[in-house]
Design a protein around this motif. Sequence first.
Motif, PDB file in Angstrom:
ATOM      1  N   VAL A  38       0.831  -1.201   0.000  1.00  0.00           N
ATOM      2  CA  VAL A  38       0.000   0.000   0.000  1.00  0.00           C
ATOM      3  C   VAL A  38       0.865   1.250   0.000  1.00  0.00           C
ATOM      4  CG1 VAL A  38      -1.567   1.378   1.433  1.00  0.00           C
ATOM      5  CG2 VAL A  38      -2.026  -1.051   1.067  1.00  0.00           C
ATOM      6  N   MET A  39       1.903   1.253   0.831  1.00  0.00           N
ATOM      7  CA  MET A  39       2.748   2.441   0.943  1.00  0.00           C
ATOM      8  C   MET A  39       3.565   2.688  -0.321  1.00  0.00           C
ATOM      9  SD  MET A  39       4.060   2.275   4.909  1.00  0.00           S
ATOM     10  CE  MET A  39       4.992   3.793   4.769  1.00  0.00           C
ATOM     11  N   ILE A  40       4.032   1.616  -0.958  1.00  0.00           N
ATOM     12  CA  ILE A  40       4.787   1.776  -2.209  1.00  0.00           C
ATOM     13  C   ILE A  40       3.893   2.402  -3.278  1.00  0.00           C
ATOM     14  CG2 ILE A  40       5.936   0.556  -4.096  1.00  0.00           C
ATOM     15  CD1 ILE A  40       6.857  -1.509  -1.994  1.00  0.00           C
ATOM     16  N   ALA A  41       2.675   1.874  -3.415  1.00  0.00           N
ATOM     17  CA  ALA A  41       1.752   2.406  -4.419  1.00  0.00           C
ATOM     18  C   ALA A  41       1.369   3.849  -4.103  1.00  0.00           C
ATOM     19  CB  ALA A  41       0.500   1.525  -4.491  1.00  0.00           C
ATOM     20  N   ALA A  42       1.085   4.131  -2.833  1.00  0.00           N
ATOM     21  CA  ALA A  42       0.698   5.485  -2.445  1.00  0.00           C
ATOM     22  C   ALA A  42       1.847   6.468  -2.650  1.00  0.00           C
ATOM     23  CB  ALA A  42       0.258   5.500  -0.974  1.00  0.00           C
ATOM     24  N   SER A  43       3.075   5.995  -2.467  1.00  0.00           N
ATOM     25  CA  SER A  43       4.237   6.881  -2.642  1.00  0.00           C
ATOM     26  C   SER A  43       4.324   7.400  -4.065  1.00  0.00           C
ATOM     27  CB  SER A  43       5.530   6.133  -2.289  1.00  0.00           C
ATOM     28  OG  SER A  43       5.554   5.809  -0.924  1.00  0.00           O
ATOM     29  N   TYR A  44       3.950   6.559  -5.027  1.00  0.00           N
ATOM     30  CA  TYR A  44       4.003   7.016  -6.415  1.00  0.00           C
ATOM     31  C   TYR A  44       2.748   7.795  -6.809  1.00  0.00           C
ATOM     32  CZ  TYR A  44       3.919   7.288 -11.433  1.00  0.00           C
ATOM     33  OH  TYR A  44       3.814   7.766 -12.697  1.00  0.00           O
ATOM     34  N   TRP A  45       1.578   7.148  -6.710  1.00  0.00           N
ATOM     35  CA  TRP A  45       0.368   7.754  -7.270  1.00  0.00           C
ATOM     36  C   TRP A  45      -0.120   8.962  -6.479  1.00  0.00           C
ATOM     37  CZ3 TRP A  45       0.564   2.365  -8.438  1.00  0.00           C
ATOM     38  CH2 TRP A  45       0.469   2.084  -9.808  1.00  0.00           C
ATOM     39  N   SER A  46       0.080   8.973  -5.171  1.00  0.00           N
ATOM     40  CA  SER A  46      -0.451  10.071  -4.364  1.00  0.00           C
ATOM     41  C   SER A  46       0.592  11.116  -3.999  1.00  0.00           C
ATOM     42  CB  SER A  46      -1.074   9.514  -3.069  1.00  0.00           C
ATOM     43  OG  SER A  46      -2.161   8.663  -3.358  1.00  0.00           O
ATOM     44  N   ILE A  52       8.991   5.261   1.250  1.00  0.00           N
ATOM     45  CA  ILE A  52       9.638   4.107   0.611  1.00  0.00           C
ATOM     46  C   ILE A  52      10.786   3.599   1.484  1.00  0.00           C
ATOM     47  CG2 ILE A  52      11.019   3.380  -1.376  1.00  0.00           C
ATOM     48  CD1 ILE A  52       9.339   5.311  -3.071  1.00  0.00           C
ATOM     49  N   SER A  53      11.497   4.519   2.115  1.00  0.00           N
ATOM     50  CA  SER A  53      12.596   4.123   2.992  1.00  0.00           C
ATOM     51  C   SER A  53      12.086   3.351   4.204  1.00  0.00           C
ATOM     52  CB  SER A  53      13.374   5.364   3.449  1.00  0.00           C
ATOM     53  OG  SER A  53      14.518   4.988   4.179  1.00  0.00           O
ATOM     54  N   VAL A  54      10.951   3.768   4.742  1.00  0.00           N
ATOM     55  CA  VAL A  54      10.342   3.037   5.861  1.00  0.00           C
ATOM     56  C   VAL A  54       9.985   1.616   5.433  1.00  0.00           C
ATOM     57  CG1 VAL A  54       8.305   2.888   7.342  1.00  0.00           C
ATOM     58  CG2 VAL A  54       9.476   5.072   7.068  1.00  0.00           C
ATOM     59  N   VAL A  55       9.433   1.499   4.229  1.00  0.00           N
ATOM     60  CA  VAL A  55       9.088   0.173   3.708  1.00  0.00           C
ATOM     61  C   VAL A  55      10.333  -0.707   3.608  1.00  0.00           C
ATOM     62  CG1 VAL A  55       8.287  -1.078   1.661  1.00  0.00           C
ATOM     63  CG2 VAL A  55       7.043   0.937   2.460  1.00  0.00           C
ATOM     64  N   CYS A  56      11.406  -0.142   3.056  1.00  0.00           N
ATOM     65  CA  CYS A  56      12.631  -0.927   2.828  1.00  0.00           C
ATOM     66  C   CYS A  56      13.361  -1.265   4.118  1.00  0.00           C
ATOM     67  CB  CYS A  56      13.575  -0.168   1.891  1.00  0.00           C
ATOM     68  SG  CYS A  56      12.925   0.061   0.225  1.00  0.00           S
ATOM     69  N   SER A  57      13.336  -0.346   5.081  1.00  0.00           N
ATOM     70  CA  SER A  57      14.128  -0.551   6.295  1.00  0.00           C
ATOM     71  C   SER A  57      13.380  -1.297   7.389  1.00  0.00           C
ATOM     72  CB  SER A  57      14.609   0.796   6.845  1.00  0.00           C
ATOM     73  OG  SER A  57      13.511   1.598   7.231  1.00  0.00           O
ATOM     74  N   GLU A  58      12.029  -1.211   7.377  1.00  0.00           N
ATOM     75  CA  GLU A  58      11.263  -1.791   8.472  1.00  0.00           C
ATOM     76  C   GLU A  58      10.303  -2.897   8.032  1.00  0.00           C
ATOM     77  OE1 GLU A  58      11.714  -1.025  11.684  1.00  0.00           O
ATOM     78  OE2 GLU A  58      13.315   0.347  11.107  1.00  0.00           O
ATOM     79  N   LEU A  59       9.368  -2.546   7.156  1.00  0.00           N
ATOM     80  CA  LEU A  59       8.279  -3.477   6.862  1.00  0.00           C
ATOM     81  C   LEU A  59       8.742  -4.709   6.098  1.00  0.00           C
ATOM     82  CD1 LEU A  59       5.410  -0.978   5.948  1.00  0.00           C
ATOM     83  CD2 LEU A  59       5.839  -2.135   8.108  1.00  0.00           C
ATOM     84  N   ILE A  60       9.452  -4.518   4.993  1.00  0.00           N
ATOM     85  CA  ILE A  60       9.862  -5.668   4.179  1.00  0.00           C
ATOM     86  C   ILE A  60      10.852  -6.575   4.910  1.00  0.00           C
ATOM     87  CG2 ILE A  60      11.159  -6.312   2.111  1.00  0.00           C
ATOM     88  CD1 ILE A  60       9.626  -4.219   0.577  1.00  0.00           C
ATOM     89  N   MET A  77       2.101  -7.671  -2.884  1.00  0.00           N
ATOM     90  CA  MET A  77       1.424  -7.547  -4.174  1.00  0.00           C
ATOM     91  C   MET A  77      -0.048  -7.189  -3.999  1.00  0.00           C
ATOM     92  SD  MET A  77       3.910  -7.856  -6.099  1.00  0.00           S
ATOM     93  CE  MET A  77       2.933  -7.621  -7.588  1.00  0.00           C
ATOM     94  N   ALA A  78      -0.692  -7.816  -3.011  1.00  0.00           N
ATOM     95  CA  ALA A  78      -2.108  -7.520  -2.765  1.00  0.00           C
ATOM     96  C   ALA A  78      -2.286  -6.063  -2.337  1.00  0.00           C
ATOM     97  CB  ALA A  78      -2.656  -8.454  -1.687  1.00  0.00           C
ATOM     98  N   GLY A  79      -1.424  -5.581  -1.444  1.00  0.00           N
ATOM     99  CA  GLY A  79      -1.517  -4.194  -0.994  1.00  0.00           C
ATOM    100  C   GLY A  79      -1.286  -3.215  -2.132  1.00  0.00           C
ATOM    101  N   PHE A  80      -0.300  -3.509  -2.985  1.00  0.00           N
ATOM    102  CA  PHE A  80      -0.010  -2.636  -4.117  1.00  0.00           C
ATOM    103  C   PHE A  80      -1.192  -2.578  -5.072  1.00  0.00           C
ATOM    104  CE2 PHE A  80       1.656  -1.366  -8.185  1.00  0.00           C
ATOM    105  CZ  PHE A  80       2.639  -0.442  -7.884  1.00  0.00           C
ATOM    106  N   VAL A  81      -1.765  -3.749  -5.384  1.00  0.00           N
ATOM    107  CA  VAL A  81      -2.883  -3.809  -6.328  1.00  0.00           C
ATOM    108  C   VAL A  81      -4.102  -3.080  -5.773  1.00  0.00           C
ATOM    109  CG1 VAL A  81      -4.556  -5.359  -7.408  1.00  0.00           C
ATOM    110  CG2 VAL A  81      -2.116  -5.910  -7.477  1.00  0.00           C
ATOM    111  N   VAL A  82      -4.406  -3.272  -4.484  1.00  0.00           N
ATOM    112  CA  VAL A  82      -5.563  -2.609  -3.884  1.00  0.00           C
ATOM    113  C   VAL A  82      -5.415  -1.092  -3.975  1.00  0.00           C
ATOM    114  CG1 VAL A  82      -6.728  -2.128  -1.697  1.00  0.00           C
ATOM    115  CG2 VAL A  82      -6.221  -4.487  -2.338  1.00  0.00           C
ATOM    116  N   MET A  83      -4.238  -0.580  -3.606  1.00  0.00           N
ATOM    117  CA  MET A  83      -4.024   0.865  -3.647  1.00  0.00           C
ATOM    118  C   MET A  83      -4.029   1.382  -5.076  1.00  0.00           C
ATOM    119  SD  MET A  83      -3.768   3.264  -1.500  1.00  0.00           S
ATOM    120  CE  MET A  83      -3.523   5.034  -1.627  1.00  0.00           C
ATOM    121  N   MET A  84      -3.465   0.613  -5.997  1.00  0.00           N
ATOM    122  CA  MET A  84      -3.447   1.010  -7.400  1.00  0.00           C
ATOM    123  C   MET A  84      -4.865   1.092  -7.962  1.00  0.00           C
ATOM    124  SD  MET A  84      -1.682  -0.947 -10.646  1.00  0.00           S
ATOM    125  CE  MET A  84      -2.828  -2.327 -10.493  1.00  0.00           C
TER     126      MET A  84
END
Length: 282
Positions: A71-79, A243-251, A267-274
């Motif tokens: 969700v955060m990766i998708a939101a970082s780009y589109w929003s 994106i840094s939070v995603v890379c350093s913490e969540l993933i 993938m599910a989070g990215f698709v839902v946000m997209m």
Amino acid sequence: MGRIKRSTVIDNVKKESSLAKWFFQLHPVSQGLLATLFTYSVTVSGAALVFFFKTVNQRLMDIMMGFAAGVMIAASYWSLLDPAIELSEQLGKSAVKNAAAGLLLGAFFIIVTDLLMSGKEGIQRKDEGWIRCVLLTTAVTMHNIPEGLAVGVAFGCAALEGGEVSIVGAVMLAVGIGIQNFPEGTCVAMPLRREGVSRWRSFLIGQFSGMVEPVAGVLGAVFALKVQSALPFTLSFSAGAMISVVCSELIPESFKDNKQLATLGVMAGFVVMMVLDVTFSV
């Protein structure tokens, strides 16, 4: 297949909901405050699981964290990043330079925070009590600051771009951050409970990590309205931080034990946000 226009969706929402109509008419600072109060409330909900469980199934936690990462990766780009590039072009600035500089500095902010916190590991090993609790909460709180700023800036931008059409994108960003806040609140409160901290103390520490978001949300909205020329950089900075939070913490955390399940969550989070963002796009 044609896309559903934002204006059409907004008109339908406004016809159906007086609440939506009321929200669209609010000042952008008030919108940013309410949106970040929502993201904070989701953190509270995640932390509240300590009242019902002492532990959460690790597979479920990894899926939730993976979903939040997507969700955060998708939101970082589109929003954030895409609007920053468009706004740079409208202001006659270099879209590439603004986006690149903001992304790198946003990431640098999170990296420096992590380095400062990792320097306290020696203290953590010596004391398993309140010092460790404070350090853990501080780390998560620092990560929540750019998220709150991102929501506030998004609503400030929406007001400058003409209001209702862009507000939908800001709302989607708040929803995305809210989704990832649920496992975040759980991930702070649950380990404390496992180590013997009382339910109430675990809950209070877990929800405290999200209290900074409403403050950051208001500051972000005010900044967006007052310093319009800096908006492209600010949006890019927020994207880089997320994106840094995603890379350093969540993933890393979600992939440690259940890589395949966490990947599906991402993938599910990215698709839902997209899907949400594209559905409301012009």
